[in-house]
Design a protein around this motif. Structure first.
Motif, PDB file in Angstrom:
ATOM      1  N   GLN A   1      49.192  50.536  40.606  1.00  0.00           N
ATOM      2  CA  GLN A   1      48.206  49.563  41.046  1.00  0.00           C
ATOM      3  C   GLN A   1      47.371  49.110  39.864  1.00  0.00           C
ATOM      4  O   GLN A   1      47.312  49.768  38.822  1.00  0.00           O
ATOM      5  N   ALA A   2      46.714  47.980  40.034  1.00  0.00           N
ATOM      6  CA  ALA A   2      45.914  47.409  38.958  1.00  0.00           C
ATOM      7  C   ALA A   2      44.596  48.147  38.827  1.00  0.00           C
ATOM      8  O   ALA A   2      44.171  48.883  39.722  1.00  0.00           O
ATOM      9  N   ALA A   3      43.948  47.940  37.694  1.00  0.00           N
ATOM     10  CA  ALA A   3      42.624  48.525  37.472  1.00  0.00           C
ATOM     11  C   ALA A   3      41.611  47.910  38.431  1.00  0.00           C
ATOM     12  O   ALA A   3      41.801  46.805  38.924  1.00  0.00           O
ATOM     13  N   PRO A   4      40.514  48.612  38.725  1.00  0.00           N
ATOM     14  CA  PRO A   4      39.509  48.092  39.652  1.00  0.00           C
ATOM     15  C   PRO A   4      39.007  46.729  39.209  1.00  0.00           C
ATOM     16  O   PRO A   4      38.770  46.488  38.031  1.00  0.00           O
ATOM     17  N   GLY A   5      38.868  45.796  40.195  1.00  0.00           N
ATOM     18  CA  GLY A   5      38.309  44.488  39.912  1.00  0.00           C
ATOM     19  C   GLY A   5      39.349  43.431  39.581  1.00  0.00           C
ATOM     20  O   GLY A   5      39.056  42.242  39.613  1.00  0.00           O
ATOM     21  N   THR A   6      40.596  43.820  39.263  1.00  0.00           N
ATOM     22  CA  THR A   6      41.611  42.837  38.907  1.00  0.00           C
ATOM     23  C   THR A   6      42.403  42.372  40.122  1.00  0.00           C
ATOM     24  O   THR A   6      42.880  41.247  40.157  1.00  0.00           O
ATOM     25  N   VAL A   7      42.545  43.238  41.104  1.00  0.00           N
ATOM     26  CA  VAL A   7      43.223  42.897  42.349  1.00  0.00           C
ATOM     27  C   VAL A   7      42.355  43.396  43.485  1.00  0.00           C
ATOM     28  O   VAL A   7      41.873  44.530  43.441  1.00  0.00           O
ATOM     29  N   PRO A   8      42.125  42.589  44.536  1.00  0.00           N
ATOM     30  CA  PRO A   8      41.295  43.053  45.641  1.00  0.00           C
ATOM     31  C   PRO A   8      41.844  44.326  46.259  1.00  0.00           C
ATOM     32  O   PRO A   8      43.050  44.521  46.340  1.00  0.00           O
ATOM     33  N   GLU A   9      40.953  45.220  46.666  1.00  0.00           N
ATOM     34  CA  GLU A   9      41.373  46.424  47.366  1.00  0.00           C
ATOM     35  C   GLU A   9      41.995  46.039  48.701  1.00  0.00           C
ATOM     36  O   GLU A   9      41.679  44.994  49.273  1.00  0.00           O
ATOM     37  N   PRO A  10      42.885  46.875  49.262  1.00  0.00           N
ATOM     38  CA  PRO A  10      43.523  46.555  50.537  1.00  0.00           C
ATOM     39  C   PRO A  10      42.537  46.227  51.642  1.00  0.00           C
ATOM     40  O   PRO A  10      42.754  45.302  52.415  1.00  0.00           O
TER      41      PRO A  10
END
Length: 229
Positions: free
Chosen positions: A198-207
């Motif tokens: 998964q991407a680092a926090p902030g780069t892809v919205p959380e589920p």
């Protein structure tokens, strides 16, 4: 046209949400199976503490501990810091309290994965205390599961919480194993929450955020439908 477009966008967002949930994994060290060096097993539950751990399995991943000799205090999984949160904690052979030589993470089925980031809760040469800054603990990446393709020096970290997130680069993508070891005296070494694929926090919205966005868009679609009746 508006409601059709909104429905398409909402469906796409929901699909992204389901896709992220299906492929990403977080190994939290809670709810998995611990096996100790005498072949006993147990389930972590944010309260119990297991010592003399040989391996731990959760979410399709295996964490293995390797030693230079017998010492039950060398490898620990559970609520070691007494705050209701499970971690793994090791005492290295280079320090004063254990015989640990390596901690290795692989997928149980042997396939590749991306190790994106994790939480470092201890990396100190002072048992149960503050780090000196001289600690030399490393994380290694291996594309075939055995070769040492890349190593990264980890930051020093005081014993226990608060902890530090350690972010990893593309060298840790498509690996079959990552492992930890030390090059000098490190007494205490603890970790929590391995974030995988998964991407680092902030780069892809959380589920959860994606799901809320999807429901909001479906609501907009319904509103548009009512206005056009």
């Amino acid at each position: 046209m508006i409601k059709s477009a909104l429905k398409y966008v909402a469906t796409t967002v929901l699909g992204l949400c389901l896709g992220v949930s299906a492929h990403a994994a977080v190994v939290t060290f809670t709810g998995g199976t611990m096996t100790n060096n005498s072949s006993g097993t147990g389930i972590t539950n944010n309260s119990v503490v297991y010592q003399d751990v040989s391996k731990y399995e959760e979410a399709g991943f295996r964490v293995q501990f390797f030693f230079s000799g017998a010492n039950p205090f060398s490898s620990i999984i559970g609520d070691y810091y007494g705050v209701g949160n499970d971690v793994i904690h090791g005492h290295w052979a280079t320090g004063d309290y254990g015989t640990l030589t390596q901690i290795k993470i692989t997928k149980i089925d042997g396939s590749s994965f991306d190790m994106n980031y994790f939480v470092l809760t201890s990396n100190t040469e002072t048992g149960g205390g503050a780090a000196s800054g001289n600690e030399k603990a490393y994380i290694h990446a291996s594309g075939d599961g055995t070769s040492d393709d890349y190593s990264q020096l980890l930051p020093a970290e005081n014993w226990g919480f608060p902890a530090t997130q350690v972010f990893l680069g593309s060298q840790f993508d498509s690996v079959k194993a990552v492992w930890f070891d030390v090059a000098n005296a490190v007494d205490c070494f603890g970790m929590d929450n391995f974030f995988i694929d998964q991407a680092a926090p902030g780069t892809v919205p959380e589920p959860g955020s994606l799901a809320l966005a999807a429901f909001a868009l479906f609501g907009m679609t319904a509103a548009a439908r009512r206005r056009n009746r």
